[in-house]
Design an enzyme around this catalytic site. Structure first.
Site, PDB file in Angstrom:
ATOM      1  N   ASP A  24     -13.722   5.112   2.755  1.00 25.90           N
ATOM      2  CA  ASP A  24     -12.346   5.331   3.203  1.00 25.90           C
ATOM      3  C   ASP A  24     -12.191   6.756   3.742  1.00 25.90           C
ATOM      4  O   ASP A  24     -12.131   7.710   2.976  1.00 25.90           O
ATOM      5  CB  ASP A  24     -11.415   5.072   2.006  1.00 25.90           C
ATOM      6  CG  ASP A  24      -9.938   5.294   2.327  1.00 25.90           C
ATOM      7  OD1 ASP A  24      -9.624   5.846   3.401  1.00 25.90           O
ATOM      8  OD2 ASP A  24      -9.104   4.921   1.491  1.00 25.90           O
ATOM      9  N   ASP A  80       0.890  -1.165   0.000  1.00 27.43           N
ATOM     10  CA  ASP A  80       0.000   0.000   0.000  1.00 27.43           C
ATOM     11  C   ASP A  80       0.925   1.211   0.000  1.00 27.43           C
ATOM     12  O   ASP A  80       1.528   1.537   1.012  1.00 27.43           O
ATOM     13  CB  ASP A  80      -0.880  -0.031   1.265  1.00 27.43           C
ATOM     14  CG  ASP A  80      -1.675   1.261   1.460  1.00 27.43           C
ATOM     15  OD1 ASP A  80      -1.677   2.124   0.546  1.00 27.43           O
ATOM     16  OD2 ASP A  80      -2.294   1.405   2.530  1.00 27.43           O
ATOM     17  N   GLU A 103      -7.138   0.656  -4.601  1.00 26.99           N
ATOM     18  CA  GLU A 103      -7.189   0.522  -3.137  1.00 26.99           C
ATOM     19  C   GLU A 103      -8.516  -0.073  -2.641  1.00 26.99           C
ATOM     20  O   GLU A 103      -8.496  -0.983  -1.808  1.00 26.99           O
ATOM     21  CB  GLU A 103      -6.906   1.880  -2.481  1.00 26.99           C
ATOM     22  CG  GLU A 103      -5.437   2.267  -2.626  1.00 26.99           C
ATOM     23  CD  GLU A 103      -5.175   3.765  -2.496  1.00 26.99           C
ATOM     24  OE1 GLU A 103      -6.108   4.510  -2.145  1.00 26.99           O
ATOM     25  OE2 GLU A 103      -4.032   4.187  -2.753  1.00 26.99           O
TER      26      GLU A 103
END
Ligand code: AMP
Length: 641
Positions: free
Chosen positions: A214, A21, A188
């Protein structure tokens, strides 16, 4: 011995590929193996995406925590948030560049570049964002190698759902510069869904639609995606149905709202006008205290601050209610944006409902955020994984699939081990038995064994043995705020629900007071097939002994309740009973008490059948006492007119 359960064998791949990530503020690397996905690197595994370039000849490049810590000392040599520049022109990035401490210039064909001024014996440098990102990736690569004890050369890297081709290409280049073959770039939100097993290939798998919410420090991203099972080399396909959000809304705004309140009160305390400005050091301290208060309020009902202002001391207790009232308008904005995004996805969804909501980002730890998401979308959001790690974990799941994990070998979705809660005396009451197919659900009522408990602890276990100490603990939580009640009176309804993705939600509601609490975990994480087999073997080996022990423990708990009840009644009604009866009762009480005392010292010292008989005999003998007590209590009732 048993069929492999989904989520176990699935992750055993032939080739080592890590998941990364690569974040704007922090980056993480993870791997997925026989134990499932896990973050690599000891302690604070998060690497701040910050790089400091040398100020003098002979100095080394500094990456991560150290670079972040000293960023204010070296503002023009410390590069942070470089992700905002990736694959963009200097003109496009100008808005973001305004907030950066280092210089952003236009390079070839106007591309955004970072200019680091010359230092002592070091020439000026003009760097591409790819080069800066590569420094972060190199750090992650070496951490992964240290943790795994072997070379790492391949990675899956995540990118925001809204990244265009140029931004994606820049990310690939960064990987290559760091010596990594970028096997795949994954959005993501897709990674976050994969971390929870959504969309993983399995028998009879259907397309799944998910919302990923998110909420980080400075940004809010929401996406609705569809994951469709594939075949062979392509285990699944994903499709973003709609994306939305707010690039300037996040947890930092919660901090600012709290800082505003604190600032007003500090000014009043110092006798200054409400529009006065505080010195920068005090302002900075207030912002830091505000963040700490916010984080504390995610777990506690209130949080206190004490700031020494020199002439005065500012002391204040913030309650969760107060904080919620303060940030509620911002949380509502995220909910509205999420609803709008879902609305945009409606046509593509063609009547289908989303089957899960996944929470990502540190700010989703705020209880109000979780509650509002649950209410607005009518389901329990996925929170079992650390919201800061879920994207990296999902990247590693994708990596293991690309590395040849045996996804086709899965026959059915069953729970490899039983699930239950610890009861009095340390035994485990199993609610869902092993080999149950998922989704699975069970409900059971429990109560207390101590008078006046205002909080009940629930410990959740997985395993086949009878005692909690021999099982694997998955977590614990408390149902608190109960009015004091006598033992046995509270009615605690415990519900275990494992959904199709193998995520377990445990909830406990005390019926009389309505107090509720819960826990979410992924039982298969951290568990390998060989461990499941070992647990099964051990449970067979200890089956008889375990059963006996469980029986003794239950007899101790129930026997003690009897003794307590009889002792209290006997003290009250002794005068109304004949001496011979009292004598008999007392001798039976003594013999059960002796057995209980002995069993508490060593459960093997008693014969459970004899103990059971002693308890039954006492129960029978106490009938008369019970009648006397009831008659008496009826007499004590006020007479009705
Ligand atoms: P991220 O950008 O995902 O790393 O999220 C960072 C944001 O999450 C910051 O605003 C943090 O203050 C916030 N955060 C981290 N932990 C918590 C917590 N326990 N409760 C509330 N906010 C938190």
């Amino acid at each position: 011995m048993s069929r492999p359960a989904r989520g176990l064998e699935l992750f055993v791949s032939e080739e080592l590929i890590v998941g990364i990530d690569l974040g704007t503020t922090n980056s993480l690397v993870a791997v997925c193996d026989a134990h499932g996905p896990r973050i690599l690197g000891a302690g604070g595994a998060m690497v701040p995406s910050v790089v400091r370039y040398p100020a003098a000849a002979g100095e080394a490049l500094v990456v991560g925590e150290a670079a972040k810590r000293d960023a204010t000392l070296f503002p023009v040599r410390t590069v942070s948030s470089v992700k905002r520049l990736m694959g963009r022109s200097a003109t496009d990035a100008a808005g973001d560049a305004a907030y950066l401490s280092y210089e952003v210039v236009a390079g070839e064909r106007g591309a955004a570049r970072v200019r680091i001024p010359a230092g002592e014996g070091v020439p000026e440098r003009v760097l591409s964002p790819e080069e800066v990102s590569a420094a972060v990736l190199r750090e992650l690569k070496s951490r992964a190698e240290a943790a795994l004890g072997r070379a790492v050369s391949k990675a899956v890297i995540t990118v925001p759902a809204y990244f265009d081709d140029a931004q994606r290409q820049a990310t690939r280049v960064a990987g290559r510069l760091a010596g990594l073959e970028v096997v795949r770039l994954v959005p993501e939100p897709t990674a976050a869904a994969l971390a929870y097993g959504i969309g993983l290939p399995r028998a009879g798998a259907k397309p799944a639609s998910v919302m990923v919410y998110d909420l980080g420090g400075g940004t809010f991203d929401v996406s609705v995606l569809r994951l469709t099972p594939g075949e062979g080399d392509e285990p699944f396909f994903f499709q973003a149905l709609a994306v939305g959000g707010d690039s300037h809304l996040g947890g930092d705004d919660f901090d600012h709202a709290l800082t505003g309140v604190m600032k007003r009160e500090v000014l009043a305390l110092l006798g200054l006008a409400p529009d006065s400005t505080l010195d920068p050091a005090t302002t900075k301290a207030l912002v830091e205290f505000a963040e700490r208060v916010k984080i504390r309020l995610s777990d506690a009902a209130n949080a206190s601050v004490r700031i020494d202002l020199g002439e005065r001391v500012y002391e204040r207790v913030f309650t969760r209610e107060e904080f919620e009232a303060l940030v509620s308008p911002m949380v509502e904005r995220t909910i509205l944006a999420a609803q709008r995004t879902l609305e945009q996805a409606r046509e593509a969804l063609a009547g289908e409902e989303i089957s899960a909501v996944v929470l990502v980002g540190g700010s989703t730890r705020v209880p109000l955020v979780r509650r509002r998401v649950r209410e607005a979308f009518g389901m329990e959001p996925y929170t079992a994984l650390n919201p800061d790690e879920v994207v990296a974990l999902g990247a590693s799941v994708q990596a293991s699939l690309l590395g040849g994990a045996r996804s086709g070998a899965l026959l059915l979705d069953v729970l490899p081990l039983s699930l239950g809660v610890e009861t009095q005396g340390g035994a485990v009451a199993k609610l869902i038995m092993r080999n149950s197919t998922v989704p699975a659900r069970a409900r059971e009522m429990f109560s207390t064994s101590v008078d006046g408990q205002t909080s009940i602890r629930l410990s959740v276990y997985q395993g086949e043995r009878e005692m909690a100490a021999d099982c694997r603990k998955l977590g614990e939580f408390h149902v608190s705020g109960l009015p004091p009640m006598p033992a046995g009176v509270p009615q605690l309804e415990v519900v275990f629900a494992v959904d199709a993705n193998g995520v377990l939600n445990v909830s406990a509601t005390e019926r009389r007071s309505g107090r509720r609490a819960g826990l979410q975990v992924i039982p298969t994480h951290g568990l390998s097939q060989s461990e499941v087999e070992r647990i099964e073997r051990e449970s067979l080996l200890h089956a008889r002994e375990d059963m006996t022990r469980h029986r003794v423990v239950d007899l101790i708990v129930n026997g003690k309740l009897d003794l307590k009840w009889i002792g209290e009644r006997l003290a009250k009604h002794r005068a109304e009973l004949d001496a011979a009866y009292v004598g008999e009762l007392e001798s039976r009480v003594a013999s059960l008490r002796e057995m209980i005392d002995s069993a508490e010292r060593d459960w093997r010292s008693v014969d459970p059948s004899k103990m059971h008989q002693a308890k039954e005999a006492l129960d029978r003998a106490s009938m008369r006492l019970q009648e006397v007590a009831i008659t008496q209590s009826l007499r004590e009732q006020p007479r009705k007119l």
